[in-house]
Design an enzyme around this catalytic site. Structure first.
Site, PDB file in Angstrom:
ATOM      1  CG  ASP A  59      -1.908   1.049   1.342  1.00  9.26           C
ATOM      2  OD1 ASP A  59      -2.380   1.486   0.267  1.00  9.26           O
ATOM      3  OD2 ASP A  59      -2.271   1.461   2.465  1.00  9.26           O
ATOM      4  CG  HIS A  60      -0.489   4.903   0.217  1.00  2.02           C
ATOM      5  ND1 HIS A  60      -0.889   5.910  -0.637  1.00  2.02           N
ATOM      6  CD2 HIS A  60      -1.594   4.530   0.903  1.00  2.02           C
ATOM      7  CE1 HIS A  60      -2.187   6.131  -0.478  1.00  2.02           C
ATOM      8  NE2 HIS A  60      -2.640   5.300   0.448  1.00  2.02           N
ATOM      9  CG  ASP A 118       1.057   7.538  -3.359  1.00  6.54           C
ATOM     10  OD1 ASP A 118       0.952   8.419  -4.228  1.00  6.54           O
ATOM     11  OD2 ASP A 118       0.609   7.680  -2.198  1.00  6.54           O
ATOM     12  N   GLY A 141      -7.606   8.694   7.373  1.00  7.60           N
ATOM     13  CA  GLY A 141      -7.772   9.016   8.790  1.00  7.60           C
ATOM     14  C   GLY A 141      -9.222   9.138   9.228  1.00  7.60           C
ATOM     15  CG  HIS A 185      -6.259   4.970  -1.584  1.00 10.02           C
ATOM     16  ND1 HIS A 185      -5.129   4.517  -0.939  1.00 10.02           N
ATOM     17  CD2 HIS A 185      -6.240   4.403  -2.812  1.00 10.02           C
ATOM     18  CE1 HIS A 185      -4.453   3.721  -1.743  1.00 10.02           C
ATOM     19  NE2 HIS A 185      -5.100   3.635  -2.896  1.00 10.02           N
ATOM     20  CB  SER A 219     -12.303   4.224   7.420  1.00 10.45           C
ATOM     21  OG  SER A 219     -11.383   3.152   7.475  1.00 10.45           O
TER      22      SER A 219
HETATM   23  P1  13P Z   1      -8.749   5.025   5.877  1.00 16.06           P
HETATM   24  O1  13P Z   1      -7.869   5.917   6.687  1.00 16.06           O
HETATM   25  O2  13P Z   1     -10.037   5.706   5.505  1.00 16.06           O
HETATM   26  O3  13P Z   1      -8.984   3.723   6.531  1.00 16.06           O
HETATM   27  O4  13P Z   1      -7.992   4.747   4.480  1.00 16.06           O
HETATM   28  C1  13P Z   1      -7.032   3.729   4.399  1.00 16.06           C
HETATM   29  C2  13P Z   1      -6.281   3.762   3.115  1.00 16.06           C
HETATM   30  O5  13P Z   1      -6.628   4.421   2.156  1.00 16.06           O
HETATM   31  C3  13P Z   1      -5.074   2.921   3.035  1.00 16.06           C
HETATM   32  O6  13P Z   1      -4.414   3.064   1.821  1.00 16.06           O
HETATM   33  O1  G3H Z   2      -3.083   5.065   3.861  1.00 20.47           O
HETATM   34  C1  G3H Z   2      -2.379   4.804   4.815  1.00 20.47           C
HETATM   35  C2  G3H Z   2      -2.688   3.622   5.662  1.00 20.47           C
HETATM   36  O2  G3H Z   2      -3.712   3.906   6.560  1.00 20.47           O
HETATM   37  C3  G3H Z   2      -1.426   3.144   6.320  1.00 20.47           C
HETATM   38  O3  G3H Z   2      -1.046   3.986   7.348  1.00 20.47           O
HETATM   39  O4  G3H Z   2       1.363   4.471   6.957  1.00 20.47           O
HETATM   40  O5  G3H Z   2       0.353   4.645   9.248  1.00 20.47           O
HETATM   41  O6  G3H Z   2       0.725   2.405   8.201  1.00 20.47           O
HETATM   42  P1  G3H Z   2       0.446   3.872   7.970  1.00 20.47           P
HETATM   43 ZN    ZN Z   3      -4.575   5.081   1.024  1.00 14.88          ZN
END
Ligand code: 13P
Ligand code: G3H
Ligand code: ZN
Length: 311
Positions: A80-81, A102, A179, A208, A211
């Protein structure tokens, strides 16, 4: 079984549903997600951020997901990212079946050049690539169409981007942000933009910052703050409503990223356990209930996204 993002999202794109991508940092979060996937017969994307890799180690994460993938549901192991090209390369060669590069904070030309490079590396290993165009940021502060267009994903630019990079999935900016504090009140998403992008690019799209920040779970963390005193109350937290998620899926979103909801569920349950059982010293008793609550959260997402029953 372990599979690629490309395969899982091809089905979701054709079937007009979305597959949840859930962030893991440890064994319990992974077990919670897998229990939900098996129970709902859903494909699932298990993803780790660069921070998660720093925390748990790529080898540990890979080994855990390897065991999880023995379940009889499709499991994608996704970065992720990925912003650091060395980390992205390490993931491609280290057992991930999919990576996100990303480059969204870079100028478009640089984002395109780096994404192309990553797609080249990934192809050799049969690994899928998600890329991002636009800034994943809240929508409420943009006043003009020009300002919105500069931050959110522009459909024509998206088409040029996917043609140039040949990525397998595109993360788009349509008003969500990461967040617990996404909106001042109700969800505000640019649904028309999702429709316009989908129509032009005709490929899997990723949301993305998706939540829901469940008011019930937020309330549970607040209740404990009256006992704990000065603790994270999440006052004014707002996420993407279930109705908005359903609409986004209808309009063409096929991968939905969720991390904060699991963090909040974990925190609510751990706080409740520690406050109700002041003699608890066994980590299994402290973290076990959090696992159960996270499974409930993920099961709800799988039903909502339409991936339940698609394994
Ligand atoms: P949330 O912070 O909405 O859970 O998003 C998570 C996310 O996009 C991880 O890549
Ligand atoms: O988009 C980011 C995810 O919520 C991951 O967060 O970099 O704190 O692990 P993190
Ligand atoms: Zn994300």
């Amino acid at each position: 079984m372990l599979t690629t993002l490309k395969k899982v999202l091809a089905k979701a794109h054709a079937g007009n549903y979305a597959v949840g991508a859930f962030n893991i940092n440890n064994l319990e979060i992974l077990q919670a997600i897998m229990a939900a996937a098996v129970e709902t017969r859903s494909p699932v994307i298990v993803q780790t951020s660069e921070g998660a890799i720093e925390y748990a180690g790529m080898e540990y994460l890979k080994a855990m997901v390897g065991v999880a993938a023995k379940a009889n549901v499709p499991v994608v192991f996704h970065l992720d990212h990925g912003k650091n090209l060395d980390t992205v390369k390490r993931a491609i060669h280290g057992g991930y079946t999919s990576v996100m590069y990303d480059g969204s904070s870079l100028p478009d030309a640089e984002n395109i050049a780096n994404t192309k490079k990553v797609v080249g590396w990934a192809k050799w290993k049969g690994v899928s690539v998600e890329a991002e165009l636009g800034a994943i940021a809240g929508i409420e502060d943009f006043v003009s169409v020009e300002e919105k267009d500069a931050h959110l994903t522009n459909p024509e630019k998206a088409l040029a981007f996917v043609k140039a990079t040949k990525c397998d999935a595109l993360a788009i900016a349509v008003g969500t942000q990461h967040g617990a504090f996404k909106f001042k009140g109700e969800t505000v998403l640019d649904f028309e933009r999702i429709t316009a992008i989908k129509k032009l690019v005709d490929m899997p799209l990723v949301l993305h910052g998706a939540s829901g920040i469940s008011p019930d779970l937020v309330e549970r963390t607040k209740t404990q703050c009256s006992i704990l005193g000065d603790c994270a109350r999440l006052d004014g937290a707002h996420g993407v409503s279930d109705d908005a998620i359903a609409e986004a899926v209808k309009r063409g979103i096929n991968k939905i990223n969720v991390d904060s909801d699991l963090r909040i569920a974990f925190t609510a349950a751990v706080r409740e356990t520690l406050l109700s059982d002041k003699m608890a010293i066994d980590p299994r008793k402290i973290v076990g209930p959090a696992k159960t609550l996270m499974t409930e959260v993920v099961k709800h997402k799988m039903e909502l996204f339409g991936s339940a029953g698609k394994a």
